[in-house]
Scaffold this motif. Structure first.
Motif, PDB file in Angstrom:
ATOM      1  N   THR A 139      13.312  -4.777   5.329  1.00 43.25           N
ATOM      2  CA  THR A 139      12.564  -5.607   6.278  1.00 43.25           C
ATOM      3  C   THR A 139      13.436  -6.699   6.907  1.00 43.25           C
ATOM      4  O   THR A 139      13.073  -7.874   6.912  1.00 43.25           O
ATOM      5  CB  THR A 139      11.337  -6.255   5.605  1.00 43.25           C
ATOM      6  OG1 THR A 139      11.763  -7.152   4.564  1.00 43.25           O
ATOM      7  CG2 THR A 139      10.422  -5.200   5.014  1.00 43.25           C
TER       8      THR A 139
ATOM      9  N   GLU B  17       7.073  -2.852   9.333  1.00 41.46           N
ATOM     10  CA  GLU B  17       6.369  -1.573   9.232  1.00 41.46           C
ATOM     11  C   GLU B  17       5.111  -1.676   8.373  1.00 41.46           C
ATOM     12  O   GLU B  17       4.123  -0.973   8.630  1.00 41.46           O
ATOM     13  CB  GLU B  17       7.308  -0.515   8.648  1.00 41.46           C
ATOM     14  CG  GLU B  17       8.467  -0.186   9.557  1.00 41.46           C
ATOM     15  CD  GLU B  17       9.583   0.553   8.844  1.00 41.46           C
ATOM     16  OE1 GLU B  17       9.697   1.770   9.048  1.00 41.46           O
ATOM     17  OE2 GLU B  17      10.328  -0.098   8.079  1.00 41.46           O
ATOM     18  N   GLU B  18       5.136  -2.530   7.361  1.00 41.79           N
ATOM     19  CA  GLU B  18       3.967  -2.650   6.494  1.00 41.79           C
ATOM     20  C   GLU B  18       2.747  -3.178   7.251  1.00 41.79           C
ATOM     21  O   GLU B  18       1.653  -2.613   7.128  1.00 41.79           O
ATOM     22  CB  GLU B  18       4.298  -3.532   5.287  1.00 41.79           C
ATOM     23  CG  GLU B  18       3.270  -3.444   4.176  1.00 41.79           C
ATOM     24  CD  GLU B  18       3.712  -4.183   2.928  1.00 41.79           C
ATOM     25  OE1 GLU B  18       2.878  -4.375   2.033  1.00 41.79           O
ATOM     26  OE2 GLU B  18       4.897  -4.582   2.841  1.00 41.79           O
TER      27      GLU B  18
ATOM     28  N   LEU C   1       1.408  -0.312   9.358  1.00 50.76           N
ATOM     29  CA  LEU C   1       0.675   0.678   8.572  1.00 50.76           C
ATOM     30  C   LEU C   1      -0.748   0.211   8.289  1.00 50.76           C
ATOM     31  O   LEU C   1      -1.715   0.967   8.453  1.00 50.76           O
ATOM     32  CB  LEU C   1       1.419   0.957   7.263  1.00 50.76           C
ATOM     33  CG  LEU C   1       0.712   1.889   6.265  1.00 50.76           C
ATOM     34  CD1 LEU C   1       0.487   3.262   6.883  1.00 50.76           C
ATOM     35  CD2 LEU C   1       1.514   1.994   4.971  1.00 50.76           C
TER      36      LEU C   1
ATOM     37  N   SER D 132      10.400   5.175  -2.962  1.00 49.93           N
ATOM     38  CA  SER D 132       9.207   4.343  -3.155  1.00 49.93           C
ATOM     39  C   SER D 132       9.593   3.222  -4.104  1.00 49.93           C
ATOM     40  O   SER D 132      10.676   3.233  -4.707  1.00 49.93           O
ATOM     41  CB  SER D 132       8.040   5.155  -3.731  1.00 49.93           C
ATOM     42  OG  SER D 132       8.348   5.635  -5.032  1.00 49.93           O
TER      43      SER D 132
ATOM     44  N   LEU E 278       3.874   6.398   1.299  1.00 54.88           N
ATOM     45  CA  LEU E 278       3.893   5.183   2.107  1.00 54.88           C
ATOM     46  C   LEU E 278       2.961   4.125   1.537  1.00 54.88           C
ATOM     47  O   LEU E 278       3.345   2.969   1.400  1.00 54.88           O
ATOM     48  CB  LEU E 278       3.534   5.459   3.576  1.00 54.88           C
ATOM     49  CG  LEU E 278       4.530   6.315   4.363  1.00 54.88           C
ATOM     50  CD1 LEU E 278       4.091   6.437   5.818  1.00 54.88           C
ATOM     51  CD2 LEU E 278       5.936   5.749   4.295  1.00 54.88           C
TER      52      LEU E 278
ATOM     53  N   THR F 100       4.185   2.057  -1.395  1.00 55.54           N
ATOM     54  CA  THR F 100       5.170   0.986  -1.224  1.00 55.54           C
ATOM     55  C   THR F 100       4.509  -0.322  -0.792  1.00 55.54           C
ATOM     56  O   THR F 100       5.185  -1.332  -0.625  1.00 55.54           O
ATOM     57  CB  THR F 100       6.221   1.377  -0.167  1.00 55.54           C
ATOM     58  OG1 THR F 100       5.580   1.543   1.102  1.00 55.54           O
ATOM     59  CG2 THR F 100       6.911   2.685  -0.550  1.00 55.54           C
ATOM     60  N   VAL F 101       3.196  -0.308  -0.580  1.00 54.66           N
ATOM     61  CA  VAL F 101       2.471  -1.471  -0.079  1.00 54.66           C
ATOM     62  C   VAL F 101       1.929  -2.289  -1.249  1.00 54.66           C
ATOM     63  O   VAL F 101       1.429  -1.735  -2.237  1.00 54.66           O
ATOM     64  CB  VAL F 101       1.302  -1.027   0.824  1.00 54.66           C
ATOM     65  CG1 VAL F 101       0.458  -2.213   1.259  1.00 54.66           C
ATOM     66  CG2 VAL F 101       1.833  -0.285   2.044  1.00 54.66           C
TER      67      VAL F 101
ATOM     68  N   ARG G 186      -2.205  -7.122  -0.020  1.00 55.28           N
ATOM     69  CA  ARG G 186      -2.025  -7.354   1.409  1.00 55.28           C
ATOM     70  C   ARG G 186      -3.027  -6.578   2.258  1.00 55.28           C
ATOM     71  O   ARG G 186      -3.137  -6.836   3.457  1.00 55.28           O
ATOM     72  CB  ARG G 186      -0.594  -6.992   1.814  1.00 55.28           C
ATOM     73  CG  ARG G 186       0.444  -7.924   1.215  1.00 55.28           C
ATOM     74  CD  ARG G 186       1.853  -7.495   1.546  1.00 55.28           C
ATOM     75  NE  ARG G 186       2.833  -8.444   1.023  1.00 55.28           N
ATOM     76  CZ  ARG G 186       4.153  -8.265   1.087  1.00 55.28           C
ATOM     77  NH1 ARG G 186       4.642  -7.168   1.638  1.00 55.28           N
ATOM     78  NH2 ARG G 186       4.975  -9.170   0.575  1.00 55.28           N
TER      79      ARG G 186
END
Length: 632
Positions: free
Chosen positions: A119, A244-245, A248, A307, A410, A413-414, A418
């Motif tokens: 990031t 990117e987070e 998504l 990941s 994907l 990885t979050v 959030r």
């Protein structure tokens, strides 16, 4: 508000969601174009005043850091401010030196760091290279945060005033919440990628216009579709370069909002989907064409990872109803510490606001926009609680949907907490629509009590959430050995090994390296990279025996036992790091660390300015570690 007005306001925008059309359902369920209603004329001056207000508030929140960009440090950022400043500094260094900014070996030497997988925010780091080179990375850091808060608020305001409400007051309220909600202020301590979100409402506005034309069955020239696809692809590619987070989360909530919004008119939904599909497909191709190289580097390049296992990171149930620490409510009515850390207070909406939102959604449930926003708030609030519900950090044993969602690529990885960030624009939509109705009622009857009751309740809900100035402390100065460039005399083509090496709990050395002009690489560091053959992501470098030994000595204040095996492993580590020197600046238990390294290497250090230094060029070359423990 009249029914015709309701139809026109059926177009919201959401952090992760937007309305897809502005049509009114007839008795047969077919969406038709409503009669045009008069809108307020464009008032550029009004917009400028709103923007200035948002900017002033953002600057006030970050005024502590602005007052001291040389030595100030946002204390609640942990080590993240150091990491982000390093990202901006090394990006500027790479651009100025015409190096590839997507990867670097200036930390975690010699393996290096995949910057795209960390990031690094090239979307602001590259354009602001002149600022970083002229004024330093701290100025860039606080500038990005300030403009991020204000810009995000203003972008949502512009979307609301154009697509959702007629009252600028209502749009200002919505934008204010989007830009300065508790989660935004929390991330403003350390995470620019969750603060610079202004492209999301711009993307939302474009999608609204595309879908509106599709829902109305308007004939459109192919050139118009190509233009829309090109603009959408460019916006999405730019957002990838910013974060990117958030993108998504936006996409997931956008999809949910659209499904709920069109649930009553499936035929219209199918028509819209069929019409916009080619535009979206072309936009996806354009996005991939623009972001192909960075994305390849992120997922398949050096030091990429598949990941990352964060462990349980859901919101505690108490976090939903408490006031954030950096707010008036947090000052006068602080709650228990149930956040992951001070930078991840992603919910903390406060019980008055939640009660108001629940009541308002119930009262306005027939409005499709409010209904869709309410579903987004509920679903993403639930997802943010993680795999198992907790109350006061105590697991309840109740399994939640994230238990299955976290296994989706994907999503794994979050940080699940959030997910509640998607509720911020959804709540803003509800507040803006209700405020718009109240203003409309007030213009029709100045003596009506309902608007006054609404704004009194809204004030009571938002007043505790007014952000306070983020606290700043003075950071320790960079050791003279690095600040005046003396380090250059001792480093050739190898690395500097700090005692102990920098790692996520203590990343100060990254600042020292930047202050020295990136004239040497560092062993260790603070980043995300792969571990082992599984390429699972971890924070910081893979653990090495010597790092663990030095951290143990610093933490315990006792010299650990050192034998021949320990010295052999230390030599292996020095070879791995391609170490030129070991450097010990003033630090906790410094005497213990000095004795530990002296016993480990077999010779005493040299005092160079304000650090102790062990020159290990010859040891690394000869493959032998000192003769006698503690000898010279």
């Amino acid at each position: 508000m009249t029914q015709a007005q309701d139809a026109e306001t059926d177009l919201p925008a959401e952090s992760a969601t937007v309305a897809i059309a502005t049509k009114e359902a007839t008795a047969t369920g077919v969406l038709t174009t409503p009669a045009r209603t008069r809108r307020l004329p464009r008032l550029p001056l009004a917009d400028l005043l709103v923007c200035a207000g948002y900017l002033a508030l953002a600057a006030t929140v970050l005024s502590g850091q602005w007052r001291d960009t040389d030595n100030g440090y946002l204390i609640k950022s942990g080590q993240d401010q150091t990491m982000w400043e390093w990202f901006f500094a090394v990006t500027a260094h790479s651009v100025a030196a015409l190096h590839n900014p997507l990867g670097t070996d200036l930390q975690n030497f010699p393996a290096g760091v995949n910057m795209m997988a960390n990031t690094a925010m090239f979307g602001v780091g590259v354009p602001l290279t002149p600022v970083t080179l002229l004024f330093g990375p701290t100025v860039t850091f606080v500038l990005v945060l300030t403009l991020g808060l204000a810009g995000t608020a203003f972008a949502w305001y512009r979307l609301f005033v154009r697509e959702l409400v007629r009252s600028r007051v209502a749009a200002v309220i919505g934008g204010l919440f989007c830009g300065f909600a508790p989660g935004m202020i929390s991330h403003a301590n350390a995470h620019p990628n969750f603060v610079v979100l202004l492209l999301l409402p711009i993307i939302a506005g474009l999608l609204i216009r595309i879908a509106r034309r599709a829902a109305a069955a308007e004939r459109e020239r192919p050139g118009g579709r190509v233009r829309d696809a090109a603009v959408l692809g460019l916006l999405v590619a730019t957002q990838i370069a910013l974060g990117e987070e958030p993108l998504l989360i936006f996409a997931l909530a956008f999809g949910l909002f659209g499904i709920v919004y069109y649930a009553h008119a499936p035929r219209t939904a199918l028509r819209v989907t069929r019409v916009v599909a080619p535009t979206f497909a072309l936009a996806a191709v354009i996005t991939l064409a623009l972001a192909e190289i960075p994305l390849w580097w992120q997922f398949f390049g050096p030091q990429s990872y598949r990941s990352i296992d964060h462990g349980p990171m859901g919101n505690d149930l108490e976090a939903l109803v408490q006031f954030p620490s950096e707010s008036l409510g947090g000052v006068f009515a602080p709650g228990a510490n149930v956040a992951i850390n001070p930078t991840e207070q992603n919910a903390y909406f406060g019980w008055p606001l939640l009660l108001l939102v629940v009541f308002t959604v119930g009262m306005l449930w027939r409005d499709r926009v409010v209904r869709a926003a309410g579903v987004v708030i509920a679903v993403f609030g639930l997802l943010s609680l993680g795999a198992v519900a907790t109350i006061g950090k105590q697991p309840t044993g109740i399994d939640l949907p994230w238990r299955w969602a976290e296994h989706v690529p994907l999503l794994n990885t979050v940080l699940e907490s959030r997910m509640s960030m998607a509720a911020i624009p959804a709540i803003a939509v509800v507040l803006a629509l209700a405020s718009d109705r109240a203003v409309g009622t007030w213009t029709q009857s100045a003596v009506d009590w309902k608007p006054l009751a609404w704004f009194a309740a809204l004030t009571g809900a938002l007043l505790p959430l007014i952000p306070t100035i983020l606290p700043v402390v003075e950071r320790p100065p960079t050791p003279d050995f690095f600040a005046d460039g003396a380090v250059r005399r001792y480093v050739g083509d190898g690395s500097v090994v700090l005692v102990p090496p920098p790692r996520p709990p203590d990343a100060r050395a990254l600042r020292w390296q930047a202050d020295a002009g990136f004239t040497f690489p560092l062993a260790g560091g603070y980043f995300v990279g792969p571990t082992g053959t599984s390429k699972k992501g971890i924070y910081g470098p893979e653990a090495r025996p010597t790092t663990a030994l030095l951290v143990q000595a610093q933490d315990t204040g006792v010299v650990p036992p050192i034998d021949a095996g320990v010295r052999t492993r230390a030599l292996d580590d020095l070879r791995f790091w391609q170490a030129d020197v070991l450097v010990l600046p003033a630090t906790k238990n410094g005497e213990v660390l000095r004795e530990t390294v002296t016993q480990l290497l077999g010779f005493t250090p040299t005092r160079v300015e304000d650090v102790w230094l062990w020159d290990v060029h010859s040891l690394r070359a000869s493959g032998a570690v000192g003769i006698t423990p503690g000898g010279s």
